[in-house]
Design a protein around this motif. Structure first.
Motif, PDB file in Angstrom:
ATOM      1  N   UNK A  72     -25.101 -10.040   6.111  1.00  0.00           N
ATOM      2  CA  UNK A  72     -26.132 -11.079   6.170  1.00  0.00           C
ATOM      3  C   UNK A  72     -27.392 -10.563   6.872  1.00  0.00           C
ATOM      4  N   UNK A  73     -27.196  -9.834   7.960  1.00  0.00           N
ATOM      5  CA  UNK A  73     -28.360  -9.298   8.695  1.00  0.00           C
ATOM      6  C   UNK A  73     -29.127  -8.285   7.857  1.00  0.00           C
ATOM      7  N   UNK A  74     -28.388  -7.445   7.121  1.00  0.00           N
ATOM      8  CA  UNK A  74     -29.046  -6.434   6.279  1.00  0.00           C
ATOM      9  C   UNK A  74     -29.882  -7.086   5.169  1.00  0.00           C
ATOM     10  N   UNK A  75     -29.297  -8.107   4.524  1.00  0.00           N
ATOM     11  CA  UNK A  75     -30.028  -8.784   3.440  1.00  0.00           C
ATOM     12  C   UNK A  75     -31.197  -9.584   4.008  1.00  0.00           C
ATOM     13  N   UNK A  76     -30.970 -10.158   5.169  1.00  0.00           N
ATOM     14  CA  UNK A  76     -32.046 -10.923   5.828  1.00  0.00           C
ATOM     15  C   UNK A  76     -33.219 -10.008   6.162  1.00  0.00           C
ATOM     16  N   UNK A  80     -34.380 -11.008   1.359  1.00  0.00           N
ATOM     17  CA  UNK A  80     -33.850 -11.395   0.051  1.00  0.00           C
ATOM     18  C   UNK A  80     -32.704 -12.407   0.174  1.00  0.00           C
ATOM     19  N   UNK A  81     -32.506 -12.946   1.374  1.00  0.00           N
ATOM     20  CA  UNK A  81     -31.384 -13.859   1.587  1.00  0.00           C
ATOM     21  C   UNK A  81     -31.776 -15.284   1.208  1.00  0.00           C
ATOM     22  N   UNK A 104     -25.785  -5.560  -4.910  1.00  0.00           N
ATOM     23  CA  UNK A 104     -27.200  -5.464  -5.322  1.00  0.00           C
ATOM     24  C   UNK A 104     -28.169  -5.178  -4.166  1.00  0.00           C
ATOM     25  N   UNK A 105     -27.710  -5.428  -2.937  1.00  0.00           N
ATOM     26  CA  UNK A 105     -28.613  -5.308  -1.791  1.00  0.00           C
ATOM     27  C   UNK A 105     -28.261  -4.122  -0.898  1.00  0.00           C
ATOM     28  N   UNK A 106     -27.221  -3.418  -1.280  1.00  0.00           N
ATOM     29  CA  UNK A 106     -26.765  -2.274  -0.493  1.00  0.00           C
ATOM     30  C   UNK A 106     -27.784  -1.145  -0.608  1.00  0.00           C
ATOM     31  N   UNK A 107     -28.221  -0.562   0.514  1.00  0.00           N
ATOM     32  CA  UNK A 107     -29.185   0.548   0.443  1.00  0.00           C
ATOM     33  C   UNK A 107     -28.652   1.683  -0.420  1.00  0.00           C
ATOM     34  N   UNK A 108     -29.501   2.166  -1.328  1.00  0.00           N
ATOM     35  CA  UNK A 108     -29.078   3.201  -2.267  1.00  0.00           C
ATOM     36  C   UNK A 108     -29.902   4.460  -2.064  1.00  0.00           C
TER      37      UNK A 108
END
Length: 508
Positions: A72-76, A80-81, A104-108
Motif C-alpha cells: 500500500x505504501x509503495x503504490x501510495x 496510483x492508489x 502492475x505497480x511493482x517496480x520493474x
C-alpha cells in the motif's frame, strides 16, 4: 477490513474475545501448553489444538499484513492508489492474491514494455485494445518517431505489443482463474539433464516421469525438487488444453477476431503468463509438500520422544565404532555418569574377548541391568559382541537394545554437554547420551536441537524456520503432557515446563 483476531475467530468458530485474550498471552511470551493449562479462565477454555492453530495463523496473518502495508505504501508513493484498489488489497486473504494485485505497480527493470511506454507507445497499445476496427499498421503510422528509435510502423507495433503483453499478465482476477485451472489439470514432468545420468543415478525413477500436479504425494514432490536443486532434473508443467488459456485471456479483454490482438494473446500466454504461473505453482507445491513433510516429522518426533522409558536402571551405553573403537559409558539408575571406557573388538586391534571382559567387569561393578547400543557405524558388530556376552554371562541378567543415536554427536560437541561433562572427552559424551536415552528418551532428547534428531528423509530440504518452530512445539507439548521428575530432571528438561524459564530452570 477485518482484524486478525476477527479472521482467526471466524476460522476457529469461537468468540473473538477468546482469540484476543490468547493473542495477548502469546505476545507476552506465554507458551501454548502454559495457556492451555493455566490460563483457561482467560481464554474461555481454548484447548491446545485450537491454540496451536491460532498461533500458526497469527504468524501467517501478521506476515500478510506486514506485506500488505509495504505494498500500500509503495503504490501510495506512486500516487496510483485508488479507493477501489485499496479495498481489493485490504480484502486479499492470501499472499498470492496480494502479489497478483501488486504486479502492475511493482517496480520493474528496463523491460521492453517500460521502454515502449517511455517512447510514447502506450496510447497506441490501449487504442488497439479498445477499438478492434483499427488497422494496426495504419494506427501505428502516426507513432513513428525517429528520435525515439521508432522509425517504422512495425517497430511501433512491436512496442505496443510488449505493453499489452505486460498488461495481459498483470490482471489479478484473470491470473487467479488461470492458475486454478492449471493446478487442476497440469501434470508435473521431470526429465534428466543431459549428461547427468550417472551422477544422478539415485533419481533414475524420475529421469522421465509425469504425475498430476494436484495429487502428487509430498515425498515424491520433495524428491523432484531435490533433484532440481542439485541440477540433475529439469521440472516443468504440461497441460493438454493449451487453447483454453488463450481463449480465456482473449475473452477477458473481449478480443474475438482481431488477428494482431489474438497473436499478442498467444505470445502473452506462451512467453509471459505461463512462465509466471508455472513458477508460482511449483513454489506452491514445494511449500505444500514441505508443510506436509513437517507434519510427518513432527509426528515422528512425537512418537520418538514418547517412546516408553526403560526407567531407573543402571545402564551401559555403547557408541559403536570400528577403527576408533567402541565408546563405553555407564550411568547409574538416576542417569549419573559413574564410569567410562573404550574397547576395540574390531580390526585392526581385534580385542574381542578383552572387550567382553571389560563390559562384564563394568556390569558387575555397577550392577548394570541394561545395555543400550547406538545404531551408527559398527552397530551390527557391537550388537554381535553384546549378544555373545549375554550368552556367556547369563547370570548377569542383562538386556540389550539397539536404539537410534541420531543427534548424539551433535549433543557431544554442544555447549550444554561441555557444561554437563567438562572433564569427559567429547568422544565419550555420545555414549552417555545413548545410555540415558534408553532410560528416559524424552529427558535426554530435549537436550538436542529437534532438527538434529533425524526425524524425516527430507528434513534438510524444507523451510528451516518453519521446521524448527513446528518441532519445538512438539517438544513443548510432549514435555507438558508427560511431566518431569523434579529430582532428576536437567535444566534443559525443566526449561520446557509450562511457566518455567531457562533461568528458573537452572536455579532449580
Amino acid at each position: 477490513m477485518k482484524t486478525i483476531s476477527q479472521r482467526i475467530a471466524e476460522e476457529l468458530s469461537v468468540p473473538e474475545h477468546k482469540v484476543q485474550a490468547a493473542i495477548l498471552l502469546l505476545n507476552e511470551g506465554a507458551t501454548v501448553p502454559f495457556i492451555a493449562r493455566y490460563r483457561k479462565e482467560v481464554t474461555g477454555g481454548l484447548d491446545d489444538i485450537q491454540l496451536r492453530t491460532l498461533e500458526e495463523r497469527l504468524h501467517y496473518l501478521r506476515e500478510l499484513d506486514e506485506r500488505r502495508e509495504v505494498i500500500l505504501n509503495n503504490i501510495r508513493t506512486q500516487e496510483k492508489l485508488t479507493p477501489e484498489l485499496e479495498a481489493s488489497i485490504n480484502d486479499a486473504e492470501t499472499k498470492t492474491r496480494l502479489e497478483d494485485l501488486y504486479l502492475p505497480y511493482k517496480p520493474k527493470r528496463n523491460s521492453k514494455a517500460k521502454l515502449a511506454k517511455e517512447a510514447g507507445l502506450e496510447p497506441l497499445a490501449l487504442a488497439l485494445l479498445e477499438d478492434h476496427t483499427l488497422v494496426p499498421e495504419e494506427a501505428a503510422a502516426s507513432y513513428i518517431n525517429a528520435d525515439k528509435e521508432i522509425d517504422t510502423s512495425e517497430k511501433a507495433l512491436e512496442g505496443a505489443r510488449h505493453i499489452l503483453i505486460e498488461k495481459f499478465a498483470e490482471q489479478a482476477t484473470l491470473l487467479e482463474d488461470l492458475r486454478a485451472y492449471l493446478f487442476a489439470n497440469a501434470k508435473l514432468t521431470s526429465k534428466v539433464i543431459e549428461g547427468k545420468e550417472e551422477k544422478g543415478a539415485k533419481f533414475a525413477d524420475y529421469f522421465d516421469s509425469q504425475e498430476s500436479l494436484k495429487t502428487i504425494p509430498s515425498h515424491r514432490a520433495l524428491a523432484l525438487f531435490r533433484g532440481r536443486k542439485i541440477k540433475i532434473l529439469r521440472l516443468s508443467l504440461v497441460v493438454e488444453e493449451d487453447d483454453y488459456f488463450k481463449q480465456k485471456i482473449a475473452a477477458y479483454f473481449n478480443i474475438e477476431n482481431q488477428d494482431w490482438l489474438l497473436e499478442t494473446v498467444d505470445l502473452a500466454w506462451r512467453f509471459k503468463i505461463r512462465t509466471h504461473l508455472e513458477a508460482q505453482l511449483l513454489t506452491q507445491i514445494r511449500e505444500k509438500s514441505e508443510a506436509e513433510a513437517i507434519k510427518v516429522f513432527g509426528s515422528n518426533l512425537h512418537d520418538l520422544l514418547l517412546t516408553a522409558p526403560a526407567g531407573q536402571r543402571a545402564t551401559i551405553g555403547l557408541d559403536p565404532g570400528l577403527r576408533t573403537g567402541v565408546k563405553v559409558a555407564v550411568v547409574d539408575k538416576t542417569g549419573k555418569l559413574v564410569d567410562t571406557a573404550t574397547i576395540f573388538p574390531n580390526p585392526p586391534k581385534k580385542q574381542w574377548q578383552q572387550s567382553i571382559d571389560t563390559l562384564v567387569e563394568l556390569a558387575r561393578k555397577h550392577q548394570v541391568e541394561l545395555i543400550s547400543i547406538g545404531n551408527g557405524t559398527g552397530s551390527r558388530e557391537t550388537d554381535k559382541l553384546v549378544t555373545e556376552l549375554l550368552k556367556a554371562h547369563a547370570d548377569l541378567g542383562l538386556y540389550k537394545l539397539v536404539i537410534s543415536e541420531a543427534g548424539a554427536s551433535v549433543y557431544s560437541a554442544s555447549k550444554l554437554a561441555s557444561n554437563e561433562f567438562p572433564d569427559v572427552d567429547v568422544s565419550l559424551r555420545g555414549a552417555i547420551s545413548i545410555a540415558r536415552r534408553l532410560q528416559d528418551p524424552l529427558a535426554e532428547l530435549v537436550k538436542i536441537e529437534p532438527k538434529s534428531i533425524g526425524v524425516g528423509q527430507y528434513q534438510h530440504d524444507v523451510n528451516k524456520t518453519q521446521l524448527a518452530r513446528a518441532l519445538e512445539a512438539v517438544v513443548e507439548d510432549c514435555v507438558n503432557a508427560v511431566g518431569v521428575d523434579l529430582n532428576t530432571a536437567s535444566a534443559s528438561l525443566l526449561g520446557r515446563v509450562s511457566g518455567l524459564n531457562a533461568g528458573l530452570a537452572r536455579n532449580i
